[in-house]
Design a protein around this motif. Structure first.
Motif, mmCIF file in Angstrom:
data_model
loop_
_atom_site.group_PDB
_atom_site.id
_atom_site.type_symbol
_atom_site.label_atom_id
_atom_site.label_comp_id
_atom_site.label_asym_id
_atom_site.label_seq_id
_atom_site.Cartn_x
_atom_site.Cartn_y
_atom_site.Cartn_z
ATOM 1 N N PHE A 117 0.852 -1.186 0.000
ATOM 2 C CA PHE A 117 0.000 0.000 0.000
ATOM 3 C C PHE A 117 0.890 1.238 0.000
ATOM 4 N N LEU A 176 -5.286 1.965 -2.933
ATOM 5 C CA LEU A 176 -5.815 1.051 -1.920
ATOM 6 C C LEU A 176 -6.039 -0.354 -2.466
ATOM 7 N N HIS A 177 -5.683 -0.592 -3.726
ATOM 8 C CA HIS A 177 -5.855 -1.896 -4.367
ATOM 9 C C HIS A 177 -7.306 -2.361 -4.291
ATOM 10 N N ARG A 224 -3.919 -5.157 4.799
ATOM 11 C CA ARG A 224 -4.824 -4.003 4.766
ATOM 12 C C ARG A 224 -5.297 -3.668 6.185
ATOM 13 N N TYR A 235 -2.385 -2.351 8.377
ATOM 14 C CA TYR A 235 -1.877 -1.031 7.994
ATOM 15 C C TYR A 235 -2.885 0.078 8.265
ATOM 16 N N TYR A 236 -4.147 -0.176 7.908
ATOM 17 C CA TYR A 236 -5.161 0.872 8.026
ATOM 18 C C TYR A 236 -6.058 0.709 9.255
ATOM 19 N N GLY A 242 -10.986 0.628 1.718
ATOM 20 C CA GLY A 242 -11.039 0.078 0.365
ATOM 21 C C GLY A 242 -12.369 -0.577 0.046
#
Length: 283
Positions: free
Chosen positions: A17, A48-49, A67, A70-71, A183
């Motif tokens: 990311f 954000l893929h 994901r 990280y977020y 995302g």
């Protein structure tokens, strides 16, 4: 705080990311220029893929785990519970119990001295009995209060959980509000409470009530930034009119509502009435 990604542990070449969570702080205050600088809706979706049409791909387990690391997840850290020892100490602050403890100690001392006791071998037992009763009261009260505190925390967690509509892997689905991720593409309908901070994707006649968040009493029309409308959805706001979809860009304590709730997580204090009652009890 998020856990930084370590590319040295990326055995399967999972894409990283490139957009840090801090750069997605576009909501307090709302920053149209910040949105443009990140490439707009499609630029953020690419970073954000995810895809604004089909959403994320849950089958990519490594990417989805990263994901969340990280977020963050769409939960607020629970309020810190008081320990049983803290509750015992607070119970001992009761003036009546302190008087009983003092009386018990005096009774033990005087009951064990030949000069002050008729029968030093047994007179101290009365003081020990009072002290034992105080300990039992404190212990039982503290354990009960601690169990009630834990049950209340569980009930609060269940109360906050609900199902929301999303699009993942190109298919409509329902997910727990706690499983919403950065995302995700969420489907919004009239009456929904927005569970995360997000950006407008598409919709029809969308108007939100943000009075609980910002104090703005008028309904705000949502739409694309290119059309001169407000594309920002604040967590905690309510969809009052229309339908549409949004791209989630912040969850949990990183959201507008999450930051507010974290600021309100302060230690509970006695109300003025409780303080007066305690004062009366002590007189």
């Amino acid at each position: 705080d998020h856990i930084p990604l370590d590319s040295s542990k990326d055995d399967n070449n999972v894409q990283m990311f490139s957009l840090p969570p801090e750069r997605l702080s576009l909501f307090d205050p709302k920053s149209p220029s910040g949105l443009v600088s990140l490439g707009g809706l499609q630029g953020i979706a690419a970073a954000l893929h995810t895809n604004t049409s089909s959403g994320i791909l849950p089958a990519n387990l490594q990417l989805e785990q990263r994901r969340k690391e990280y977020y963050g997840i769409n939960k607020l850290p629970p309020a810190r519970l008081k320990s049983p020892f803290r509750m015992m100490w607070e119970a001992l602050e009761d003036k009546i119990l302190r008087v009983l403890i003092f009386v018990a100690i005096v009774s033990i001392v005087l009951g064990s001295l030949p000069q002050t006791a008729e029968d030093p071998e047994y007179d101290w037992i009365q003081g020990v009995a009072i002290l034992t009763a105080v300990c039992i009261v404190v212990l039982v009260t503290s354990i009960n209060d601690y169990q009630k505190q834990k049950q209340f925390a569980k009930l609060n967690a269940k109360k906050d959980d609900r199902e929301v509509k999303a699009v993942r892997n190109g298919r409509p689905c329902t997910v727990s509000v706690f499983d919403v991720r950065v995302g995700d593409v969420l489907v919004l309908d009239t009456g929904d409470i927005v569970c995360a901070d997000g950006l407008f994707i598409d919709g029809h006649a969308l108007r939100t009530d943000e009075s609980a968040m910002t104090g703005e009493s008028d309904l705000l029309k949502k739409g694309a930034l290119d059309d001169g409308l407000d594309p920002f959805f604040l967590s905690g706001s309510q969809i009052r009119e229309g339908v549409g979809r949004m791209l989630v860009v912040a969850v949990g304590e990183r959201t507008f509502n999450g930051k507010t709730m974290m600021a309100l997580q302060v230690e509970e204090k006695d109300t003025p009435l409780q303080e007066k009652l305690e004062g009366l009890a002590g007189t």
